[in-house]
Design a protein around this motif. Structure first.
Motif, mmCIF file in Angstrom:
data_model
loop_
_atom_site.group_PDB
_atom_site.id
_atom_site.type_symbol
_atom_site.label_atom_id
_atom_site.label_comp_id
_atom_site.label_asym_id
_atom_site.label_seq_id
_atom_site.Cartn_x
_atom_site.Cartn_y
_atom_site.Cartn_z
ATOM 1 N N PRO A 125 0.857 -1.186 0.000
ATOM 2 C CA PRO A 125 0.000 0.000 0.000
ATOM 3 C C PRO A 125 0.893 1.236 0.000
ATOM 4 C CG PRO A 125 0.101 -0.946 2.188
ATOM 5 C CD PRO A 125 0.837 -1.898 1.285
ATOM 6 N N PHE A 126 0.366 2.356 -0.446
ATOM 7 C CA PHE A 126 1.210 3.548 -0.604
ATOM 8 C C PHE A 126 0.366 4.808 -0.494
ATOM 9 C CE2 PHE A 126 -0.539 2.337 -4.629
ATOM 10 C CZ PHE A 126 -0.752 3.503 -5.352
ATOM 11 N N ALA A 127 1.050 5.923 -0.291
ATOM 12 C CA ALA A 127 0.387 7.222 -0.233
ATOM 13 C C ALA A 127 0.651 7.989 -1.525
ATOM 14 C CB ALA A 127 0.902 8.025 0.963
ATOM 15 N N VAL A 128 -0.250 8.890 -1.853
ATOM 16 C CA VAL A 128 -0.060 9.826 -2.957
ATOM 17 C C VAL A 128 -0.322 11.225 -2.425
ATOM 18 C CG1 VAL A 128 -0.849 10.591 -5.236
ATOM 19 C CG2 VAL A 128 -0.761 8.138 -4.712
ATOM 20 N N ILE A 129 0.607 12.135 -2.706
ATOM 21 C CA ILE A 129 0.467 13.529 -2.277
ATOM 22 C C ILE A 129 0.607 14.424 -3.505
ATOM 23 C CG2 ILE A 129 1.408 15.389 -0.854
ATOM 24 C CD1 ILE A 129 2.508 13.307 1.043
ATOM 25 N N LEU A 130 -0.375 15.294 -3.738
ATOM 26 C CA LEU A 130 -0.294 16.283 -4.810
ATOM 27 C C LEU A 130 0.195 17.595 -4.195
ATOM 28 C CD1 LEU A 130 -3.589 15.551 -6.799
ATOM 29 C CD2 LEU A 130 -1.390 14.344 -6.822
ATOM 30 N N PRO A 131 1.424 18.006 -4.507
ATOM 31 C CA PRO A 131 2.025 19.153 -3.823
ATOM 32 C C PRO A 131 1.303 20.475 -4.038
ATOM 33 C CG PRO A 131 3.712 17.806 -4.863
ATOM 34 C CD PRO A 131 2.393 17.309 -5.368
ATOM 35 N N ASP A 132 0.477 20.605 -5.088
ATOM 36 C CA ASP A 132 -0.288 21.834 -5.279
ATOM 37 C C ASP A 132 -1.212 22.106 -4.097
ATOM 38 O OD1 ASP A 132 0.865 22.277 -7.701
ATOM 39 O OD2 ASP A 132 -0.950 22.014 -8.902
ATOM 40 N N ASP A 133 -1.749 21.035 -3.520
ATOM 41 C CA ASP A 133 -2.621 21.175 -2.359
ATOM 42 C C ASP A 133 -1.760 21.238 -1.101
ATOM 43 O OD1 ASP A 133 -5.073 21.181 -3.669
ATOM 44 O OD2 ASP A 133 -5.236 19.007 -3.654
ATOM 45 N N VAL A 134 -1.615 22.431 -0.565
ATOM 46 C CA VAL A 134 -0.849 22.622 0.667
ATOM 47 C C VAL A 134 -1.854 22.763 1.804
ATOM 48 C CG1 VAL A 134 0.830 24.059 1.869
ATOM 49 C CG2 VAL A 134 1.008 23.735 -0.595
ATOM 50 N N ILE A 135 -1.657 21.989 2.858
ATOM 51 C CA ILE A 135 -2.653 21.932 3.927
ATOM 52 C C ILE A 135 -2.034 22.339 5.254
ATOM 53 C CG2 ILE A 135 -4.276 20.453 5.165
ATOM 54 C CD1 ILE A 135 -4.478 18.746 2.638
ATOM 55 N N LEU A 136 -2.687 23.290 5.891
ATOM 56 C CA LEU A 136 -2.265 23.771 7.207
ATOM 57 C C LEU A 136 -3.029 22.978 8.254
ATOM 58 C CD1 LEU A 136 -0.534 25.950 8.625
ATOM 59 C CD2 LEU A 136 -2.509 27.475 8.488
ATOM 60 N N SER A 137 -2.325 22.155 9.022
ATOM 61 C CA SER A 137 -3.000 21.310 10.005
ATOM 62 C C SER A 137 -2.034 20.951 11.126
ATOM 63 C CB SER A 137 -3.515 20.027 9.344
ATOM 64 O OG SER A 137 -2.456 19.287 8.780
ATOM 65 N N LYS A 138 -2.583 20.702 12.304
ATOM 66 C CA LYS A 138 -1.756 20.301 13.441
ATOM 67 C C LYS A 138 -1.251 18.872 13.266
ATOM 68 C CE LYS A 138 -4.011 23.388 16.758
ATOM 69 N NZ LYS A 138 -4.794 23.481 18.028
ATOM 70 N N GLU A 139 -2.083 18.025 12.684
ATOM 71 C CA GLU A 139 -1.714 16.633 12.416
ATOM 72 C C GLU A 139 -1.612 16.444 10.915
ATOM 73 O OE1 GLU A 139 -3.551 12.113 12.944
ATOM 74 O OE2 GLU A 139 -4.576 13.839 13.813
ATOM 75 N N PRO A 140 -0.488 15.932 10.393
ATOM 76 C CA PRO A 140 -0.346 15.790 8.942
ATOM 77 C C PRO A 140 -1.477 14.972 8.343
ATOM 78 C CG PRO A 140 1.310 14.482 10.109
ATOM 79 C CD PRO A 140 0.662 15.369 11.113
ATOM 80 N N VAL A 141 -1.985 15.435 7.203
ATOM 81 C CA VAL A 141 -3.176 14.810 6.630
ATOM 82 C C VAL A 141 -2.913 13.368 6.208
ATOM 83 C CG1 VAL A 141 -4.881 14.941 4.773
ATOM 84 C CG2 VAL A 141 -4.167 17.016 5.958
ATOM 85 N N ILE A 142 -1.758 13.108 5.617
ATOM 86 C CA ILE A 142 -1.451 11.722 5.255
ATOM 87 C C ILE A 142 -1.446 10.842 6.504
ATOM 88 C CG2 ILE A 142 0.448 10.209 4.514
ATOM 89 C CD1 ILE A 142 -1.204 11.223 2.219
ATOM 90 N N GLY A 143 -0.961 11.372 7.605
ATOM 91 C CA GLY A 143 -1.010 10.630 8.863
ATOM 92 C C GLY A 143 -2.442 10.346 9.298
ATOM 93 N N GLN A 144 -3.336 11.306 9.098
ATOM 94 C CA GLN A 144 -4.749 11.093 9.415
ATOM 95 C C GLN A 144 -5.326 9.969 8.558
ATOM 96 O OE1 GLN A 144 -7.132 14.766 9.413
ATOM 97 N NE2 GLN A 144 -5.261 15.947 9.735
ATOM 98 N N LEU A 145 -4.977 9.957 7.269
ATOM 99 C CA LEU A 145 -5.494 8.923 6.361
ATOM 100 C C LEU A 145 -4.916 7.553 6.709
ATOM 101 C CD1 LEU A 145 -5.478 10.672 2.856
ATOM 102 C CD2 LEU A 145 -7.208 10.748 4.653
ATOM 103 N N ILE A 146 -3.631 7.520 7.067
ATOM 104 C CA ILE A 146 -3.009 6.247 7.449
ATOM 105 C C ILE A 146 -3.705 5.667 8.674
ATOM 106 C CG2 ILE A 146 -0.901 5.216 8.406
ATOM 107 C CD1 ILE A 146 0.698 7.030 6.530
ATOM 108 N N GLU A 147 -4.062 6.512 9.613
ATOM 109 C CA GLU A 147 -4.776 6.051 10.815
ATOM 110 C C GLU A 147 -6.099 5.393 10.430
ATOM 111 O OE1 GLU A 147 -6.629 7.954 14.942
ATOM 112 O OE2 GLU A 147 -5.177 9.093 13.754
ATOM 113 N N GLN A 148 -6.812 5.994 9.484
ATOM 114 C CA GLN A 148 -8.082 5.419 9.029
ATOM 115 C C GLN A 148 -7.861 4.129 8.242
ATOM 116 O OE1 GLN A 148 -10.909 6.732 10.203
ATOM 117 N NE2 GLN A 148 -9.570 8.227 11.216
ATOM 118 N N TYR A 149 -6.807 4.102 7.440
ATOM 119 C CA TYR A 149 -6.470 2.883 6.688
ATOM 120 C C TYR A 149 -6.180 1.727 7.652
ATOM 121 C CZ TYR A 149 -3.367 -0.469 4.425
ATOM 122 O OH TYR A 149 -2.774 -1.623 4.005
#
Length: 288
Positions: A125-149
């Motif tokens: 399994p792997f992550a995909v990040i589109l760098p155009d979308d920059v997200i301001l968050s306390k917890e990294p969004v990919i980390g949030q998705l990994i938790e749900q995965y």
């Protein structure tokens, strides 16, 4: 389940929405406050536990690779000058994780770009990040998705609610089941629907995908413009009930266009303790 260790960052595009700034340098190297856009994506991945970054590049994107490589002359100059903090920053870039680059020789859509990394991703399994979308968050969004995965065992894509009049600008998901106020099981997705969108939840450029999605990309046909869409590959898994959407925590900025870039610059500067007061005072003096 296998751990999410690798992230694919597609960076082969021309960045025409940011011309003329992106004519001679990759759009991903345009500076947001004091770091290039691509660095925000890489740091989000690292802070989410990613160990390998795979850049899917094209012939004019070498500066991205250089940014995360050693620069011995500069390191020596900073060391001799006693600029230890600056030295730590550039040394960190080269040593924060493993970087691998592959070429997308012809731009044939996001699905094709992701598939260029297949031999490196393998059957993981792997992550995909589109760098155009920059997200301001306390917890990294990919980390949030990994938790749900880790909890659900299927692919997870980042969602954001958008105004009904803006659904034609995004990929929009169809929701089969609301699991909680942030997590949904999906059964379909539509690219930029002109009418009758299935919801007002838009797909944002963060994905955690199973190896089955990568296999699906290799088996789907290109569309009318010769492009291979990532959403088509994800839809095949959604039909099996194996795809989830997660309304991430954070604020997203589309830095692929000028207005989004300006908004991101202000917000990221205001988040910095060393810049906040300066920016507030600057705005007051200029506009109030």
């Amino acid at each position: 389940m296998k751990k999410i260790r690798k992230a694919v960052l597609p960076v082969a595009g021309f960045g025409t929405r940011m011309l003329p700034a992106s004519k001679a340098i990759p759009k991903e190297m345009i500076t947001l406050v004091d770091k290039p856009l691509i660095q925000y994506a890489v740091e989000e991945a690292i802070n989410s536990g990613i160990e390998t970054i795979i850049f899917v590049t094209s012939r004019h994107k070498k500066p991205i690779e250089d940014h995360f490589d050693r620069f011995f002359d500069l390191e020596e100059t900073l060391s001799r000058s006693g600029k230890e903090e600056e030295l730590k920053k550039i040394m960190y870039l080269a040593n924060c994780c493993e970087f691998i680059s592959v070429r997308q020789k012809e731009q044939r859509g996001l699905g094709d770009a992701v598939y260029c990394a297949k031999s490196i991703v393998g059957d993981e399994p792997f992550a995909v990040i589109l760098p155009d979308d920059v997200i301001l968050s306390k917890e990294p969004v990919i980390g949030q998705l990994i938790e749900q995965y880790n909890e659900m065992g299927g692919s997870v894509i980042a969602l954001q609610e958008v105004a009904p009049e803006n659904t034609s600008k995004y990929g929009i998901v169809s929701i089969e089941e609301e699991i909680n106020d942030r997590l949904f099981k999906l059964n379909d997705m539509v690219e930029k629907p002109r009418e009758n969108p299935p919801s007002n939840f838009a797909i944002i450029g963060r994905y955690v995908l199973t190896s089955a999605v990568m296999e699906n990309i290799g088996n789907i046909e290109s569309g009318a413009l010769g492009e291979i869409q990532l959403t088509d590959a994800i839809k095949k898994e959604a039909e099996k009930g194996l795809v989830y959407g997660y309304k991430f925590k954070g604020e997203r900025f589309d830095c692929g266009n000028v207005k989004g870039y300006i908004e991101a610059t202000l917000n990221f500067a205001l988040e910095r303790d060393d810049l906040r007061d300066y920016v507030v005072e600057l705005i007051k003096n200029k506009f109030i």
